[in-house]
Design a protein around this motif. Sequence first.
Motif, short mmCIF file in Angstrom:
data_model
loop_
_atom_site.label_atom_id
_atom_site.label_comp_id
_atom_site.label_asym_id
_atom_site.label_seq_id
_atom_site.Cartn_x
_atom_site.Cartn_y
_atom_site.Cartn_z
N THR A 50 0.82 -1.20 0.00
CA THR A 50 0.00 0.00 0.00
C THR A 50 0.86 1.25 0.00
O THR A 50 1.99 1.28 0.50
N GLY A 52 -0.52 5.08 0.81
CA GLY A 52 -1.72 5.87 1.10
C GLY A 52 -2.94 5.00 0.89
O GLY A 52 -3.01 3.88 1.40
N SER A 53 -3.88 5.47 0.09
CA SER A 53 -5.10 4.70 -0.17
C SER A 53 -4.97 3.82 -1.42
O SER A 53 -5.95 3.21 -1.84
N ASP A 86 2.73 14.33 -2.16
CA ASP A 86 2.64 15.69 -1.66
C ASP A 86 3.94 16.47 -1.88
O ASP A 86 3.93 17.65 -2.14
N TRP A 132 -2.05 15.41 -9.11
CA TRP A 132 -2.87 14.41 -8.43
C TRP A 132 -4.30 14.55 -8.93
O TRP A 132 -5.12 15.25 -8.36
#
Length: 139
Positions: A50, A52-53, A86, A132
Amino acid sequence: MTMSVEPPRLYPTLRYRNAAKMIDWLGEAFGFSVHAHYGEGDIVQHAELTFGSSMIMLGTARDDKFGQMIGAPGPGGGKSIYVAVDDADAAYARAKKAGAEILEELTDRDYGSREFICSDPEGNVWSFGTYWPNVGEKG
């Protein structure tokens, strides 16, 4: 109003010659975490990592039906994954420290993304950038 978050529908899947080693490397270089791992010793039948999501799936390259469809790991294929981050500078520093081969240095794109491109030790190409896209918003 209740908002429902749908789980991801796309799960990039990679095969590696040494998947067990690559699981550790992907964690060190890119920040992936192990969600599931099936196999013994150097053979990884299936793993889920994984970020993040999001999630990727991977396993040891083998000459089964699926392996024949996707081909062997290494250069010359069309295997590439884009990862939205980010902080592209921090992702770059982490990847470089872990020994990722930098294919394109950090750059600021016309469309506002700061990004770089690198490859992992088995030749898959990874792009990391601040662009993003949001499925819920028109591009």
